[in-house]
Design an enzyme around this catalytic site. Sequence first.
Site, PDB file in Angstrom:
ATOM      1  N   TYR A 146       0.843  -1.201   0.000  1.00  0.00           N
ATOM      2  CA  TYR A 146       0.000   0.000   0.000  1.00  0.00           C
ATOM      3  C   TYR A 146       0.877   1.250   0.000  1.00  0.00           C
ATOM      4  O   TYR A 146       0.633   2.197  -0.751  1.00  0.00           O
ATOM      5  CB  TYR A 146      -0.918  -0.020   1.223  1.00  0.00           C
ATOM      6  CG  TYR A 146      -1.876   1.142   1.289  1.00  0.00           C
ATOM      7  CD1 TYR A 146      -3.047   1.146   0.534  1.00  0.00           C
ATOM      8  CD2 TYR A 146      -1.621   2.240   2.114  1.00  0.00           C
ATOM      9  CE1 TYR A 146      -3.928   2.210   0.594  1.00  0.00           C
ATOM     10  CE2 TYR A 146      -2.498   3.304   2.180  1.00  0.00           C
ATOM     11  CZ  TYR A 146      -3.648   3.287   1.424  1.00  0.00           C
ATOM     12  OH  TYR A 146      -4.518   4.348   1.485  1.00  0.00           O
ATOM     13  N   LYS A 150       1.186   4.294  -2.818  1.00  0.00           N
ATOM     14  CA  LYS A 150       1.015   5.709  -2.478  1.00  0.00           C
ATOM     15  C   LYS A 150       2.281   6.507  -2.740  1.00  0.00           C
ATOM     16  O   LYS A 150       2.212   7.685  -3.126  1.00  0.00           O
ATOM     17  CB  LYS A 150       0.581   5.842  -1.012  1.00  0.00           C
ATOM     18  CG  LYS A 150      -0.823   5.313  -0.742  1.00  0.00           C
ATOM     19  CD  LYS A 150      -1.874   5.991  -1.614  1.00  0.00           C
ATOM     20  CE  LYS A 150      -3.274   5.527  -1.296  1.00  0.00           C
ATOM     21  NZ  LYS A 150      -4.305   6.159  -2.151  1.00  0.00           N
TER      22      LYS A 150
END
Length: 271
Positions: A146, A150
């Site tokens: 994740y 990002k």
Amino acid sequence: MTRTDRGVALVTGASSGIGRASAEALARAGFTVFGTSRRTVGSGPNGVTMLVCDVTDGASVDALVSTVLSQAGRIDLLVNNAGIGMLGGAEESSVAQVQALFDVNLFGVMRMTNAVLPLMRRHGEGRIINIGSILGLVPAPYSAHYSAAKHALEGYSESLDHEVRAFNIRVSVIEPAYVRTIFDQNGIEPDSVLKEYDRARAEVDALLRDVMPKADRPEVVADVVVRAATDVSPQRRYTAGKAARQVSILRRFAPSEMFDKSLRKQFRLPV
């Protein structure tokens, strides 16, 4: 549909959480707002026209943009909010699973952006706001994939902002920390869970149970989205919420060893 003075906004992932709050806040601020969800929703955000779109499907994205153009004639603001979470050890997920995460959180943003940029260039102005995360600035344990998505979003957004500024188009990233939504509940579970991480996973789960009741409400992030959409001179990055601001400042100014120890202590890891 009659366009309001603020223009036409398109918000992906607007059925709940940050997306829903942002769509409603933009509508209150004077935008004509279209929101998207992967499936038809019964009760959408107030003052928002909801449409179905799967950001992992190019044909679905193109159909969405065509529908908005047919109803509103233009798109002045794109808020890329649609995303999914993943929590687990880095080696607990297959490459295929990570590709599925990136397909939504990064490539979905690219599909939407590529679909609206020609319209904005022809119109001579536009804003694109990407909902990132403080994990795009500060990677945390058990969020490697994740965080990677990002981080990639941060780099993509900043590069794009340099490229499209010549056309009076600006790109900004919003960086929230913990937000009280169902986002984490709807995340991807690792497809190769390893017993070696059971204890650490339990500690991270306990941490989330502790912090989520005190986390920022989605409206905190929505207010920053409106600010980024309406600032005369928009910033490339906006933190959203007290925790995100604190982490951003510490990352920049605290000695790296001190920051590392603090992060590991927060996640209940040996320092």
